[in-house]
Every structure is written in structure tokens, then in C-alpha cells.
Write a protein that holds these residues in place. Sequence first.
Motif, PDB file in Angstrom:
ATOM      1  N   THR A 142       0.803  -1.232   0.000  1.00 57.89           N
ATOM      2  CA  THR A 142       0.000   0.000   0.000  1.00 57.89           C
ATOM      3  C   THR A 142       0.831   1.275   0.000  1.00 57.89           C
ATOM      4  O   THR A 142       0.379   2.305  -0.509  1.00 57.89           O
ATOM      5  N   ALA A 145       1.257   3.815  -2.990  1.00 54.94           N
ATOM      6  CA  ALA A 145       0.123   4.604  -3.480  1.00 54.94           C
ATOM      7  C   ALA A 145      -0.151   5.837  -2.633  1.00 54.94           C
ATOM      8  O   ALA A 145      -0.978   6.674  -3.007  1.00 54.94           O
ATOM      9  N   THR A 172      -4.006   6.165  -0.957  1.00 52.73           N
ATOM     10  CA  THR A 172      -4.301   6.782  -2.248  1.00 52.73           C
ATOM     11  C   THR A 172      -3.591   8.120  -2.345  1.00 52.73           C
ATOM     12  O   THR A 172      -3.345   8.786  -1.329  1.00 52.73           O
ATOM     13  N   ASP A 173      -3.238   8.512  -3.568  1.00 52.41           N
ATOM     14  CA  ASP A 173      -2.690   9.850  -3.808  1.00 52.41           C
ATOM     15  C   ASP A 173      -3.658  10.686  -4.632  1.00 52.41           C
ATOM     16  O   ASP A 173      -3.305  11.737  -5.152  1.00 52.41           O
ATOM     17  N   ARG A 176      -4.529   6.954  -7.760  1.00 54.39           N
ATOM     18  CA  ARG A 176      -4.495   5.499  -7.648  1.00 54.39           C
ATOM     19  C   ARG A 176      -4.872   5.104  -6.232  1.00 54.39           C
ATOM     20  O   ARG A 176      -4.752   5.901  -5.297  1.00 54.39           O
ATOM     21  N   ALA A 178      -4.726   1.781  -3.325  1.00 55.66           N
ATOM     22  CA  ALA A 178      -4.209   0.460  -2.943  1.00 55.66           C
ATOM     23  C   ALA A 178      -4.923   0.001  -1.683  1.00 55.66           C
ATOM     24  O   ALA A 178      -5.099   0.775  -0.735  1.00 55.66           O
TER      25      ALA A 178
END
Length: 232
Positions: A142, A145, A172-173, A176, A178
Amino acid sequence: MKVICDRAALLEAVNNVGSVVAARTPTPVLQCVKLSAAEGLLTLAATDLEVGLRLGVEQVDVSDDGEALIPADKLTQIVRSSADSTLTIESDDHTVHIRGSDSHFVIYGYDPKEAPTVREFDEEAVDCELEADAFQRLIHRTLFAAAAEHSRYAINGILFDREEKQLRLVATDGRRLALARGHCVSGTGKKNCIIPTKALNLLSKLLRDPEGAVHVVIEENQVLMRIGEGAG
């Protein structure tokens, strides 16, 4: 304070704790490592006020208990450049002397009382326990991401979401996402928190013993983790 340290063990501890100190700050003590010698153990501690780390070094001989607060970069340079197998660290007021067989370094530090507190782990408040290797796998799946240097704190970290013994890590960014699922050794009820990316990067480096365990305490605005039996 006076201790004789195994240089290799000290260097490893200094490198890990030094990665926590603030890179740029108008507050000098945030670029320092606090050394505490007591009960046959040398503990190194540092924080940037977001992430803090306490690390115990057992390969020491403590002659006199005490504390010292010195710049992390100076300590790292000295320990790294030394060729001796052991180093003697002795504090005199706010000055620290580091001696090898043919060397003597002097570091001018600060009052240890000025150091921000890095909390000790509270065994009574443990929320859950995880297997070290399983937790490390979830982090690796993770962490990539998570956002880096983003103004939104919520995506500049990983969501740690536990319900009973079921665990989810989510990152998350904004582009995306994860999600990784795993299991806890122990845990009841439901708890969640967001753990900063910097903290999990450091934690992943410290999770070297596949047979080890990670104990987790989750509070309203803080999460504490202990690896192994020493300070952490």
C-alpha cells in the motif's frame, strides 16, 4: 552519563533514529537525538513532532546513568567515521565527549529537558498485536500509493482500519488506490487511524525479524507501536 558502546550497534541505532529528525526547522532541538542511559540500557530518541522514535541499544556498558541532547548529524558523522569496535560516550553538563582508542570528539549540545517528549509505550493500552512479517507485507502493498509531500494530511498516510482481527490498509494519492487485507493476532471491537507515510517507511525498515510481533496502541490523535521487547 558514561557508557561504553558497541560501535556497530550504535551506528545502526543512530542511523535509524537520525532519519526521524526534522530536516529543516527553526527549532534546533528538533534536529537532535536524546541519549538516555539507565538500567544497563542506552536509549536514543528523536522526533519531528509528527513522528517519534525510541530505540534501545543493549550492547552497552553503563557506568553512570544520565541524559544528553546533541545534534543528530554530528553524532552520526562521528560514529560512522570511527574505526574502533567500541566508543565511550560521556556527558559533562551539556557537552558530550566521544572517545575511541586514538580519538576524542567533543559535541556541544542542549539541555535534555528541552527535548520534546517521545512517549514510552503503554503496555496496558495495547489495542492489537500483529505478526511482523505479515504487517510488513501489507505496508509494502500500500505504501507506494500514498501521496508524498501533499497538503492534505488524509492522503499523505495510510489508513489503518481494524475490525476484530480483520485488518485493512488503504492508501491513495488521488489518482491510484491500494487496498491490502490481513489478520491480527489479537484485537476486539473496531479502531482506525491514519499513519503518516514517514512513520511506515521507518517501521518497514525496522521490521527485520520475521518471527517478531508489533504491538499497537491507537488513541484519538496518536498511534504508538512497539517492535520487540526494547524501547520503540
